[in-house]
Write an enzyme that holds these catalytic residues in place. Structure first.
Site, mmCIF file in Angstrom:
data_model
loop_
_atom_site.group_PDB
_atom_site.id
_atom_site.type_symbol
_atom_site.label_atom_id
_atom_site.label_comp_id
_atom_site.label_asym_id
_atom_site.label_seq_id
_atom_site.Cartn_x
_atom_site.Cartn_y
_atom_site.Cartn_z
ATOM 1 N N VAL A 12 0.846 -1.202 0.000
ATOM 2 C CA VAL A 12 0.000 0.000 0.000
ATOM 3 C C VAL A 12 0.877 1.247 0.000
ATOM 4 O O VAL A 12 0.654 2.184 -0.772
ATOM 5 C CB VAL A 12 -0.939 0.007 1.227
ATOM 6 C CG1 VAL A 12 -1.770 1.280 1.251
ATOM 7 C CG2 VAL A 12 -1.842 -1.215 1.209
ATOM 8 N N TYR A 60 3.464 -4.792 11.105
ATOM 9 C CA TYR A 60 3.974 -6.164 11.171
ATOM 10 C C TYR A 60 2.888 -7.012 10.515
ATOM 11 O O TYR A 60 1.808 -7.201 11.090
ATOM 12 C CB TYR A 60 4.174 -6.561 12.631
ATOM 13 C CG TYR A 60 4.770 -7.936 12.826
ATOM 14 C CD1 TYR A 60 6.070 -8.092 13.315
ATOM 15 C CD2 TYR A 60 4.046 -9.092 12.528
ATOM 16 C CE1 TYR A 60 6.622 -9.347 13.495
ATOM 17 C CE2 TYR A 60 4.595 -10.342 12.702
ATOM 18 C CZ TYR A 60 5.875 -10.466 13.190
ATOM 19 O OH TYR A 60 6.416 -11.723 13.368
ATOM 20 N N THR A 61 3.150 -7.507 9.288
ATOM 21 C CA THR A 61 2.086 -8.164 8.510
ATOM 22 C C THR A 61 2.277 -9.675 8.338
ATOM 23 O O THR A 61 1.526 -10.300 7.600
ATOM 24 C CB THR A 61 1.970 -7.516 7.114
ATOM 25 O OG1 THR A 61 3.254 -7.536 6.496
ATOM 26 C CG2 THR A 61 1.467 -6.087 7.190
ATOM 27 N N TYR A 98 -4.136 1.923 8.767
ATOM 28 C CA TYR A 98 -4.836 0.768 8.193
ATOM 29 C C TYR A 98 -5.006 -0.334 9.221
ATOM 30 O O TYR A 98 -4.089 -0.650 9.976
ATOM 31 C CB TYR A 98 -4.060 0.217 6.987
ATOM 32 C CG TYR A 98 -3.974 1.210 5.869
ATOM 33 C CD1 TYR A 98 -5.045 1.385 4.989
ATOM 34 C CD2 TYR A 98 -2.853 2.019 5.712
ATOM 35 C CE1 TYR A 98 -4.986 2.334 3.974
ATOM 36 C CE2 TYR A 98 -2.784 2.967 4.698
ATOM 37 C CZ TYR A 98 -3.855 3.121 3.837
ATOM 38 O OH TYR A 98 -3.799 4.060 2.846
ATOM 39 N N THR A 100 -7.468 -4.237 9.756
ATOM 40 C CA THR A 100 -7.663 -5.471 9.003
ATOM 41 C C THR A 100 -8.989 -6.170 9.300
ATOM 42 O O THR A 100 -9.541 -6.035 10.404
ATOM 43 C CB THR A 100 -6.506 -6.442 9.350
ATOM 44 O OG1 THR A 100 -6.768 -7.712 8.772
ATOM 45 C CG2 THR A 100 -6.361 -6.634 10.855
ATOM 46 N N TYR A 124 -1.786 -11.627 15.311
ATOM 47 C CA TYR A 124 -1.790 -10.483 14.385
ATOM 48 C C TYR A 124 -3.087 -9.691 14.535
ATOM 49 O O TYR A 124 -3.070 -8.468 14.683
ATOM 50 C CB TYR A 124 -1.629 -10.991 12.950
ATOM 51 C CG TYR A 124 -1.899 -9.947 11.885
ATOM 52 C CD1 TYR A 124 -0.983 -8.939 11.613
ATOM 53 C CD2 TYR A 124 -3.083 -9.979 11.142
ATOM 54 C CE1 TYR A 124 -1.236 -7.975 10.642
ATOM 55 C CE2 TYR A 124 -3.346 -9.025 10.162
ATOM 56 C CZ TYR A 124 -2.418 -8.019 9.918
ATOM 57 O OH TYR A 124 -2.680 -7.076 8.950
ATOM 58 N N LYS A 128 -3.526 -5.797 15.818
ATOM 59 C CA LYS A 128 -4.158 -4.739 15.014
ATOM 60 C C LYS A 128 -5.354 -4.149 15.763
ATOM 61 O O LYS A 128 -5.596 -2.938 15.717
ATOM 62 C CB LYS A 128 -4.593 -5.279 13.650
ATOM 63 C CG LYS A 128 -3.444 -5.731 12.746
ATOM 64 C CD LYS A 128 -2.532 -4.609 12.293
ATOM 65 C CE LYS A 128 -3.178 -3.689 11.292
ATOM 66 N NZ LYS A 128 -2.201 -2.678 10.791
ATOM 67 N N TRP A 149 -7.268 -8.693 2.472
ATOM 68 C CA TRP A 149 -6.713 -9.537 1.397
ATOM 69 C C TRP A 149 -5.976 -8.707 0.343
ATOM 70 O O TRP A 149 -6.260 -8.788 -0.854
ATOM 71 C CB TRP A 149 -7.826 -10.340 0.734
ATOM 72 C CG TRP A 149 -8.494 -11.368 1.584
ATOM 73 C CD1 TRP A 149 -8.596 -11.389 2.937
ATOM 74 C CD2 TRP A 149 -9.209 -12.535 1.117
ATOM 75 N NE1 TRP A 149 -9.322 -12.490 3.340
ATOM 76 C CE2 TRP A 149 -9.705 -13.198 2.242
ATOM 77 C CE3 TRP A 149 -9.480 -13.059 -0.146
ATOM 78 C CZ2 TRP A 149 -10.451 -14.381 2.161
ATOM 79 C CZ3 TRP A 149 -10.219 -14.223 -0.236
ATOM 80 C CH2 TRP A 149 -10.693 -14.881 0.902
HETATM 81 N N1 LIG Z 1 -1.553 -7.544 3.366
HETATM 82 C C1 LIG Z 1 -2.831 -7.757 3.640
HETATM 83 O O1 LIG Z 1 -3.456 -8.709 3.121
HETATM 84 C C2 LIG Z 1 -3.575 -6.855 4.567
HETATM 85 C C3 LIG Z 1 -4.919 -7.126 4.857
HETATM 86 C C4 LIG Z 1 -5.615 -6.265 5.723
HETATM 87 C C5 LIG Z 1 -4.971 -5.164 6.278
HETATM 88 N N2 LIG Z 1 -3.669 -4.947 5.990
HETATM 89 C C6 LIG Z 1 -3.025 -3.767 6.604
HETATM 90 O O2 LIG Z 1 -2.735 -2.841 5.557
HETATM 91 C C7 LIG Z 1 -1.539 -2.123 5.864
HETATM 92 C C8 LIG Z 1 -0.566 -2.209 4.700
HETATM 93 O O3 LIG Z 1 -0.262 -3.574 4.464
HETATM 94 P P1 LIG Z 1 0.699 -4.035 3.277
HETATM 95 O O4 LIG Z 1 0.161 -5.316 2.745
HETATM 96 O O5 LIG Z 1 0.956 -2.906 2.353
HETATM 97 O O6 LIG Z 1 2.025 -4.356 4.109
HETATM 98 P P2 LIG Z 1 3.419 -4.914 3.561
HETATM 99 O O7 LIG Z 1 3.430 -4.942 2.074
HETATM 100 O O8 LIG Z 1 3.723 -6.161 4.322
HETATM 101 O O9 LIG Z 1 4.427 -3.765 4.017
HETATM 102 C C9 LIG Z 1 4.666 -3.540 5.359
HETATM 103 C C10 LIG Z 1 5.393 -2.234 5.484
HETATM 104 O O10 LIG Z 1 5.675 -2.035 6.875
HETATM 105 C C11 LIG Z 1 7.054 -1.781 7.034
HETATM 106 N N3 LIG Z 1 7.518 -2.256 8.317
HETATM 107 C C12 LIG Z 1 7.373 -3.489 8.860
HETATM 108 N N4 LIG Z 1 7.985 -3.537 10.050
HETATM 109 C C13 LIG Z 1 8.520 -2.307 10.254
HETATM 110 C C14 LIG Z 1 9.274 -1.729 11.298
HETATM 111 N N5 LIG Z 1 9.620 -2.425 12.396
HETATM 112 N N6 LIG Z 1 9.660 -0.440 11.190
HETATM 113 C C15 LIG Z 1 9.335 0.285 10.084
HETATM 114 N N7 LIG Z 1 8.630 -0.206 9.061
HETATM 115 C C16 LIG Z 1 8.229 -1.488 9.148
HETATM 116 C C17 LIG Z 1 7.715 -2.524 5.896
HETATM 117 O O11 LIG Z 1 9.019 -2.037 5.706
HETATM 118 P P3 LIG Z 1 10.211 -2.986 5.164
HETATM 119 O O12 LIG Z 1 10.041 -3.027 3.665
HETATM 120 O O13 LIG Z 1 11.447 -2.289 5.596
HETATM 121 O O14 LIG Z 1 10.023 -4.328 5.799
HETATM 122 C C18 LIG Z 1 6.750 -2.195 4.771
HETATM 123 O O15 LIG Z 1 6.987 -0.909 4.265
HETATM 124 C C19 LIG Z 1 -1.025 -2.706 7.185
HETATM 125 O O16 LIG Z 1 -1.516 -1.921 8.243
HETATM 126 C C20 LIG Z 1 -1.691 -4.070 7.250
HETATM 127 O O17 LIG Z 1 -1.848 -4.517 8.586
HETATM 128 C C21 LIG Z 1 -2.946 -5.746 5.154
#
Ligand SMILES: NC(=O)c1ccc[n+]([C@@H]2O[C@H](COP(=O)([O-])OP(=O)(O)OC[C@H]3O[C@@H](n4cnc5c(N)ncnc54)[C@H](OP(=O)(O)O)[C@@H]3O)[C@@H](O)[C@H]2O)c1
Length: 289
Positions: A12, A60-61, A98, A100, A124, A128, A149
């Site tokens: 995102v 933390y995903t 964001y 979940t 997780y 959240k 998702w």
């Molecule tokens: N993925 C899903 O299916 C899903 C579903 C529902 C909600 N969400 C929510 O949507 C949001 C965005 O998700 P996404 O899928 O885009 O996540 P993502 O692709 O897994 O990216 C996670 C981001 O968080 C950063 N991050 C993780 N640990 C960190 C730390 N200790 N310090 C600083 N940065 C850190 C990562 O940086 P690095 O690149 O350095 O690791 C990356 O930029 C999150 O809030 C997630 O909980 C996701």
């Protein structure tokens, strides 16, 4: 409008880096500037930037790994957003964060609205949910966007996993008893930008709170995989529907987690596309990435 974005490398976040430039001045920070497990670093960067809006796309995903690292998940997904909320509150700035569909247990049979009781069944999901609570306690001007998702052409997600496996295997087994809504990261990013634009237009009149923001419609992981294959023209790999019990994971997922998006549409006029249309767009863009 000065915007501070955490999580610039994520699915995102990387879309937001591009899309937000049309709305204001954007400062994007990554782990190297502010590791979210370092709460003082989070506080310092917000104090230094003094933004009008903080967007937290970092989290933390790793849903299964979180079962083994509950404290780290809590620090990044609950404590750090709590600090963001305290800081933005003190500065009279907005916080967009964001959350979940995994805050729900999945027992519902109809789309979840924002006011329905949450009951996460994984570390997780609990982290959240704690993040939501920490923000609600500390701030008034916040938008918690609950989504689900997420996939994109980059990063660790179901779309990329399925397409990789299709090159390696003749047959795939995909869970068919979890229902949710695949959400293309760029659709979510565009929806977020539309909201930020509304905030920029009239900061004092905007509705704060929790808002569901996903693509439209619903399917299972199996249905999602079939649509990926259909659109990608993959015909020589067979997909077998299986049950969750046939594919055990460390973290328990909700069996049903479709979110009702009516509130965001009414308050901000934001309506994301049907998940199939978004998938089509994502795969079309894939050819150019
Ligand atoms: N993925 C899903 O299916 C899903 C579903 C529902 C909600 N969400 C929510 O949507 C949001 C965005 O998700 P996404 O899928 O885009 O996540 P993502 O692709 O897994 O990216 C996670 C981001 O968080 C950063 N991050 C993780 N640990 C960190 C730390 N200790 N310090 C600083 N940065 C850190 C990562 O940086 P690095 O690149 O350095 O690791 C990356 O930029 C999150 O809030 C997630 O909980 C996701």
């Amino acid at each position: 409008m000065r915007i501070l974005l955490f999580g610039k490398t994520g699915q995102v976040g990387s879309g937001l880096v591009k899309d937000l430039r049309s709305v204001g001045t954007v400062r994007c920070v990554g782990r190297e500037t502010a590791d979210l497990s370092d709460l003082a670093a989070v506080e310092n960067v917000i104090r230094d930037e003094h933004p009008d809006v903080v967007i937290n796309a970092a989290a933390y995903t790793h849903v299964d790994q979180a079962e083994k690292e509950p404290q780290l998940a809590d620090l990044i997904n609950a404590k750090a957003p709590g600090v963001m909320a305290e800081m933005t509150h003190a500065m009279n700035a907005w916080l967009i964060h964001y959350s979940t569909d995994y805050v729900f247990d999945g027992d519902s049979t109809e789309p979840y609205t924002e006011d329905m009781t949450i009951s996460p069944n994984s570390v997780y999901g609990r982290s959240k949910a704690a993040g939501e609570e920490a923000i609600r306690r500390a701030a008034d001007r916040y938008l918690i966007l609950r989504t689900s998702w997420i996939y994109s052409n980059h990063g660790r997600n179901f779309l990329n996993t399925v397409l990789r496996l299709a090159k390696q295997q003749q047959e795939l087994r995909i869970v068919n008893d979890q229902t949710g809504t695949p959400t293309y990261s760029r659709a979510l990013s565009a929806g977020t930008v539309a909201i930020v634009r509304k905030l920029a237009e009239g900061q004092d009149n905007q509705e704060a709170g929790i808002f569901n923001l996903t693509c439209r419609g619903a399917t299972t992981w199996y249905g999602f995989a079939r649509e990926i294959f259909r659109l990608a023209g993959i015909e020589d790999v067979h997909i077998n529907p299986i049950t969750t019990s046939e594919f055990p994971t460390l973290a328990k997922r909700p069996s049903y987690s479709v979110l009702d998006n009516t509130k965001a549409e009414k308050a901000y006029g934001v309506r994301l596309p049907d998940w199939r249309d978004s998938l089509k767009e994502c795969l079309a863009r894939r050819a150019f990435t």
